[in-house]
Design a protein around this motif. Sequence first.
Motif, PDB file in Angstrom:
ATOM      1  N   TRP A   1     -12.658 -23.403  27.984  1.00 30.80           N
ATOM      2  CA  TRP A   1     -13.592 -24.530  27.977  1.00 30.80           C
ATOM      3  C   TRP A   1     -13.748 -25.154  29.363  1.00 30.80           C
ATOM      4  O   TRP A   1     -14.805 -25.662  29.706  1.00 30.80           O
ATOM      5  CB  TRP A   1     -13.133 -25.591  26.972  1.00 30.80           C
TER       6      TRP A   1
ATOM      7  N   THR B   1     -17.597 -30.768  26.673  1.00 29.04           N
ATOM      8  CA  THR B   1     -18.892 -30.101  26.766  1.00 29.04           C
ATOM      9  C   THR B   1     -19.993 -30.973  26.186  1.00 29.04           C
ATOM     10  O   THR B   1     -21.102 -31.060  26.722  1.00 29.04           O
ATOM     11  CB  THR B   1     -18.845 -28.749  26.033  1.00 29.04           C
TER      12      THR B   1
ATOM     13  N   VAL C   1     -15.951 -28.523  21.752  1.00 28.53           N
ATOM     14  CA  VAL C   1     -15.187 -29.096  22.863  1.00 28.53           C
ATOM     15  C   VAL C   1     -15.804 -30.443  23.236  1.00 28.53           C
ATOM     16  O   VAL C   1     -16.974 -30.505  23.623  1.00 28.53           O
ATOM     17  CB  VAL C   1     -15.197 -28.143  24.082  1.00 28.53           C
TER      18      VAL C   1
END
Length: 1792
Positions: A1129, A1174, A1171
């Motif tokens: 991520w 994000t 995530v």
Amino acid sequence: MHLYNAWLPPPVAEKCKDEARTFGLVVRSVRDSWLPDSPDSVYSTLKWISIIDLYLEARSEILLEDVKALIEIGFDIFLRSHDKLFVQVRWGNILIRLLKKYKKSLTLKVPWRPLYSTLLKTHLARNPGAEGWSLREQHFKIFISLVQCCRAFFPSGSAAEIWSEFEPFLDNPWHGSSFEGLGLISLFLPTNSENQAYISNSYIQTCLDLWVLNPHSEFWEVKWADLIGRCIRNCSSVDWEGFLPEIFTHYMNMFEVPVENENGVYPFPLEAPNNNMFLYLSVVPVAAKVVAKSIVYLLKPGGSAQEFFGKLATRLEQFYHPSNDGHWTDVLEAFLYYLVITFKKRLEKEQQNLLKGKNSQISLGKSEQVAFIKVVLRFIVRAQYNEDKSFSEVAAASISILSYIEPSLMIPSMISRFHLALETLTTTHQVPTAMTAVAFTARALFFCSLADSSSTADIMEESSCRAYGDFLALSLSNALLGIDANDPSKTSASIQLIVSMFSNLSVLDDDGSLANALPSINFSKWLDEFLQRLFSIFLFLEPSNTLNEGAHQSLSSSGTFLLSDKYYFPMLVVLLGRLSKHLHKQALEKISKFLRTNILPGSAAEIGLLCCAAVHSNPEAAAVYVIDPILTSIVSSLQGTPVSGFGGGTYDVSYSAKSMLPPALEIATEYHLHILALAIRYGGSFLLQYREQLKEITRSAFDAPSWKVNLAGDTLLCLLLRSLVHYYPIDQYRCFSCHPVAGAMEEWVSRKDYRDEYFLSGPNWHIPSDNEVLFANELLDLHLNSPLDVLLNICQSKSHGDRGLEREHLKVLLLRISSSLEGVQSCLPDFRSSLTDGPGNEYLQSQFIVGETGATVGSPELREKAARIVHISYEYLLKERPDDSMLLRLVTHIMDFIGNYGSMEYERSNNLRDWDLDASIIEPPVNFIIHSCFEGKKRPQWVLANKVHMHNTWRSSQSSYHLFHVNDKILPSKYFETLMDDLLNLSLHNFKIVRVVAVEALQKMFKRFPSLVVKCIPALTKCLLDPNTPEHKVLGACTVLKTRGVLRQLTLDSKAFSTFLLGVLGSSHHESLKAQEAIRELFDEYNIQYDGASKNPYNAVEDASDVVDIQGLVSTVSCMSFRLNSLHWRYSLMANWVLLLLLISSRSLIFRTKFHFETIGCFLKSLRNQVPQTRILAISALNVLLTEFPNVPSVEKTLTAGSVKSPLEDALGQVFLEDGFFVHALNYLSDDHDIPDMELVDSTGNYGMISSDADKLIRCFCFDRIPSWPRTPSWIFMTGGDSFCASFAYFIERLVQECGEPVVLSLRSSLEEFSFAEERAKQCVAAEALAGILHSDISEVQDSWKSWILSLVEKIILEPVVDSTPDWTACIRYAVTGKGRHGTEAPDLRHKVLECLMNPLPQIVKTSTITKRYYFLAAALAEMYPSKMQSTEVELHDALLKELLECMDYSSSQVREAIGVTLSVLCSNMALFISCRTGKSHHMQHSKSNYSIGDNDWCHYLIKRASELALHIQSAGQPSIFANDDTQEETRWMETLFHFVISSFKSGRSPFLFNIIVGVLHPIISLQGTPNEDLSCLANEAFELLIWHTMPQACLKEAVVILLSSSNNSNWRTRLSTLSYLRHFMYRHIFLLSVQDKQQIWMQIEMLLKDSQVEVREHAATVLADLMNSGDEDLAGNFRHRAYEEAFSLYTKRKLRNLAFDVSSASLHGSVLALVALVLSVPYDMPSWLPDTVTLLARFVVEPSPIKSTVTKAIADFRRTHSDTWIMQKGSFTKEQLEILDETSSSFSYFA
């Protein structure tokens, strides 16, 4: 020519004359490089920035026409590069320097509007570029400084234009636009001569009227003070007398010193919006500086400013005392500093104008100067012995400056404080501080004692002059006593004092020439004592660190406090340089004896500097006493020891790797070598007589079997070469010119006073002779050329069979090479560079500025040979000894010395700057003692000579440094490139210490040859891309890539830009945690320092290999960004960020392409990413990308496109029309809100992070691209909503605006579900989405309002959940927030939302629902812009006011609080609305009129009812009475009123409501002690806020009447509260109250001294003690006289036991308390009246309690506060008085 250039070594000074011509060529080249029609040509001009900066730093003599031409070109480039912040920063910095330096000579006209347009486009626009925070912050600071420099060149009429442009922003003082408008006015408004006519009395009054509107905003206060301060300094036509009370009231409150028990800081300051704070406050001058400058320039003959300043000083004086430190200490320190500095500058300017025949009526005369200095002296006396070193040095510097102006005041005060410090036993820190003060004042003292009596007759008396000489002798004697190894601070102060005193004297001798200056000093005895004490310190010094093998020996290796003292070496050279011949011989004999009898390794550096000073002062005399004994000791020590032959000597067959010197011999030899090295540092030609001995000793040191001795030999060789070939001043510590007024003193030099004799009397320079150059070449041949040959032989033939012996040999060889190179520095010529043929480059083959370290030795061939052989040895070591870190470090250092030509001089010049001496040896330009005035401050000649030496060192480092920047036809040598490749490999080595040294050397190479950076980036990124790269190589590559030179080059080269990004993003495969951390830090640094994309990253260039396909690069990064489950991520997040940067940077190529729309769609999809980071970045990215599209109303879309969707709408629709998209997205986003121990969103509206690691990674990603929200301050929790994320609401708003009805319909079901969810986080997300929809202003939303949104809002209002109320309040607030850049335009749905909120609630609802509704209304009204309200909104205010007034006695306390908050917002809105409509002054509190809405005169109603209820509630008295229903209603009504008052203060809206607040002043004071706890607490809270505010002058009369009435109230608690408020009231309004009002207040408080309640009496005494320091001397003096006479009369009568005399206990106690007030009013001083007063007070100790306890406590406080100075102050008492005090203070014992 500047003095620094005129005094350069003659060979260099002669060449400086050509710099004017070369600068003209540079300007011509800049003009040729700049093509206005080609925007990218600005980058071709950047290479000249460093060259122009060179000329300015070198203080070159350049032509004014060239300067003017360059400024015009620079402005053209700056204004045309609004989208290139990096370019503007570089050019802006140059323009600032040029304008500052030549502002008095230039005739320019700079329009202000282009600068404002630049500010709008770069910082105030909503879609600026993606540059890193570091660049943006740097750009703004540069821009602010540039505007400030340009204000002096704004044409006539600019001030009127600027005011008319920005004054409308100030209509609403609590709105964000007002802060922006004020910031712009303060920044741009000029006060130059062309615009001074606009600054009139009426203009100043307007500014003062606006200033009071935000009384507790730091931004508001400082900006108005700065603006008016500039008017004060520059606009003499304004009559300031009438404005002084208001101005000084503001100044008083800006210091934030405590009154009574508060901490001095207002608990609810009104903060400016974050963007305004960042844009303006970060670079404004500190408040103390603004205030100090303004006060100094307000002074004028016959003016009252001095009186006001005196009152202000009386209030601040006590806080300068060391015992009263706090957060205000730094402000007060700056205030004192700027007062003195500004005063000095003003006098300097006035004296210069007087010399030119320009006399001004406002020039300060003698009486004005004395009055000002007397006030400042009070500050200095308090601050002088502050334990904060910075504060005490400011006080000492102030004494020094003012001593030249008024010595009769300053010097006696300083002398008395000096004696006090010597006698004190409790505060030993005062002695060093006192000695520092004498050091600062020494020259003034010498002038007074040595100058002709005719010169100083009007300044000093003859007896005083003699006393000053005695004091100087005493100080010099105490300086000897202060030299103590156990007290570093005292020793340092003593050294400083000696330097300062001896720098003033022309010669030190016992011939009687100094009889007046130092009458009782015998220099022969003093010198013996000084050296004895110095030697005793040497004997006790111990080394604080142990050297590691391979480390270069430092000259300060002992690390003692003497070496850290920048005055130590100057003291030695000044002392020895000024001694007469026989005293110098006496000193040398002492030093020689000490050297012969002691070996002190722990003091080697200190003793070496002593020997250096001896040699420097007289090399011939020092030879016999210093050099010869040391040489003899070294030769005898090394005789018979094993010889390795590594130093060039004959190899001893018995030598082996295990051979070593005996420890004692090793220590002694190392010690003597170090002393010798330092002693010969400035030997010069004198060393030629020791030529062979020095060569032999150097060889022997390297031949010795001891690494420590080898290192000492390294130091010796290095300093020997510098002594032979470098330029350095000699004899500069001798006196070359005596002062014309005082012959025993040296005349100091001003670098700005251009007199021929100064240039002629410049320092003598050491210019290497032919023999010295020959000697240096011999040494180079022995220790550079020969070792290189031997090194090459070892590496090629491997001649050593013993690896241990080979290692030792290599160490010594490399050490000899290193010391040789370090010694000659740039005297060894640089590599020969190849110059390709081409026109127009002939002048670039020479230097721009000239500078030489010394004479040329060696040749370029020798440097090339060294480079070639060192490269071979490097390869050999990597192959044979890859783990030998010491050898590799030595090789790396040598590569640095060889390749980085001039870098050693540059580093040395920076080190010398750090040791620059301070103000203790400075004579200010204005010297009233001898009646002189100069252009600049004067310094001793030796100080200026050292500065010139530093200047020459810097020049030599820069002379040929930048040639490669501007001429791409000059190519670096192949040897240089080889060395750079080797250093690049070493920067990836597995030993960290090797990597660190290599990276430092590599950085210097990159800076000199930026073009070579590009060649290194592929190799470095390869380390990141290769999964098999070892950890240490990744760490090294990241360290190199993180350097500023590499990051800057990414902005200028497209291929490097692309390679770097792909390399970082492709490095996710590394498993090492250290490697991942290094990559993360690299990416963080890249974001912070990001200067924008490459200058020409995507256009075709000549070389096809350099073409970068932008779409291919973006496509590659896009694949990495949104590739699922293949990247960590962290890397996906990094790729997303890079993609966003690329999209912003390539607007012209990708904007509105299919790929652009698809990318926005991908970011929209990321809202469903699992995530959190994000999702957060996706919101920021969408806000940025959607902002690129203009907001087209949906009506226009329908007319232009019909049913055809836009490409953006189509791309986004494919995402959000997916089944359940918004449900999933809002679910995930609600998870982001639900973090256990941490708030997700800060006050700026940006999301927080879950983990610290993630926080570090994303901290610089989410930059703000949304409008500033909220537009108005949030002062209570319920209207805030810290979890409400404005950025998500803005995203929804833009999405609705772009895609219209489909988004609204898609969100409907989600909103209806989430709005009533049990989890608060889901409701918060729903509130954000609804806010965005309501604020979007499209027709479809208005249709949806009728169909479903209205009912949804009504359900939300009726929903009983309390936890989510702040979030829904924030939603309403966002929905009604004004639109446009300034937020003044009403959104379409505002009226409908307000109508919905105004709808009556059902008959039966919960209390929480009613509370919620009122908070919704308060939030909505708070965001309105009153001056632009429509009639419907005014009617809504009218209706709501009637409702609120009827509900003020509501039964629920929550509802009452909400009503009070809402009422304060509503009333202030209407007050401001009426103010703007009637055209009256902004601050309506100055008006006595009442605001009427309809038929309801609510202002009088509130005041009248509050007064009636307060009397009724107070008279009720007993708690049981509160059971009555009517009384409960009255109490509830009063609680609501207090909520109204509290909210008015907290919100900053009180200036518009002060007529009401003053009317309810009595209820606030009187109801603090009622039996009802809730009412009492609210009254207390209102009171605690009230004491911070300053009332308008129009309300003061009424307030005084109310307060006097309250002080006579029958309730003693009311009287006590009134006293507390009066203390603050007098402090806040001391400049505004009339004399009559002050007299009434004083008399009333005096009456309360005899109050029937003891608490009131005691508090009245405390208040009177404070009022004694209010600056009203007449009132204080009258009270003092009355109090003493009355108390004395009482004491006399009671002593005689007059039975007819009968006095009440309260009256007697009151008289005693009056004495207590007098005693406590002077806690640290001893005025003439105090001994009698305190003695009389002590006599009352025999009276019964409470009088006895009052006296005892007061005497104890007196003893405590005067304990530090009691030794001096007790002389003011008679013996009888002291006995009385002792009897009162002593404690009685049972056994007595």
